[in-house]
Write an enzyme that holds these catalytic residues in place. Structure first.
Site, PDB file in Angstrom:
ATOM      1  N   GLU A  21       0.659  -1.547   0.029  1.00 19.95           N
ATOM      2  CA  GLU A  21      -0.335  -0.102  -0.636  1.00 19.95           C
ATOM      3  C   GLU A  21       0.566   1.613  -0.025  1.00 19.95           C
ATOM      4  O   GLU A  21       0.455   2.288  -0.536  1.00 19.95           O
ATOM      5  CB  GLU A  21      -0.678   0.251   1.328  1.00 19.95           C
ATOM      6  CG  GLU A  21      -1.682  -1.152   1.427  1.00 19.95           C
ATOM      7  CD  GLU A  21      -2.709  -1.074   2.197  1.00 19.95           C
ATOM      8  OE1 GLU A  21      -4.163  -0.331   2.480  1.00 19.95           O
ATOM      9  OE2 GLU A  21      -2.086  -1.547   3.812  1.00 19.95           O
ATOM     10  N   LYS A  99     -11.653   3.645   1.608  1.00 18.69           N
ATOM     11  CA  LYS A  99     -10.717   3.108   0.630  1.00 18.69           C
ATOM     12  C   LYS A  99     -11.355   1.779   0.306  1.00 18.69           C
ATOM     13  O   LYS A  99     -12.008   0.327   0.159  1.00 18.69           O
ATOM     14  CB  LYS A  99     -10.002   2.113   2.000  1.00 18.69           C
ATOM     15  CG  LYS A  99      -8.795   1.885   1.130  1.00 18.69           C
ATOM     16  CD  LYS A  99      -8.319   1.113   2.999  1.00 18.69           C
ATOM     17  CE  LYS A  99      -6.166   0.927   2.530  1.00 18.69           C
ATOM     18  NZ  LYS A  99      -5.650   0.806   3.674  1.00 18.69           N
TER      19      LYS A  99
END
Length: 121
Positions: A21, A99
């Site tokens: 990420e 997200k």
């Protein structure tokens, strides 16, 4: 209280617990709801008596595109805090950070954290 909505702000950022990420990044969406008295602005047509939406975007962008953090909870807290510090007219702020593609197994549309913070006088 009256409400101003700034919805679906989109950012590409590098937040998350997992190394991929932080390296690859991903999309995030942010919704902000501001609670304040909009009557003075509505009666006078004066931008100085309300909140400039572009400035709300810039405050949010600074956090979302700033230094990476691990948690969506951290992002929501920072956005809420900065909005309350930046706009004295705002009494309550709601912040939702979504997200859409977290690297966790399963089938879902997205994960999100939403908070509500009040000005402490």
């Amino acid at each position: 209280m009256d409400k101003i909505y700034v919805n679906s702000m989109e950012f590409y950022a590098y937040h998350g617990v997992f190394p991929e990420e932080n390296k690859l990044g991903q999309r995030f969406y942010v919704d902000v709801v501001l609670e304040l008295d909009t009557r003075p602005a509505g009666l006078t047509d004066d931008l100085q008596k309300t909140v400039n939406y572009g400035q709300v975007y810039e405050v949010t962008k600074g956090i979302m595109e700033g230094s990476p953090v691990n948690l969506v909870e951290t992002l929501t807290e920072r956005i809420a805090s900065d909005i309350l510090l930046s706009f004295s007219i705002v009494q309550v702020v709601h912040v939702k950070v979504t997200k859409p593609n977290p690297p966790i197994p399963g089938h879902y549309d997205a994960v999100a954290v939403e908070i509500r913070r009040e000005r402490i006088n």
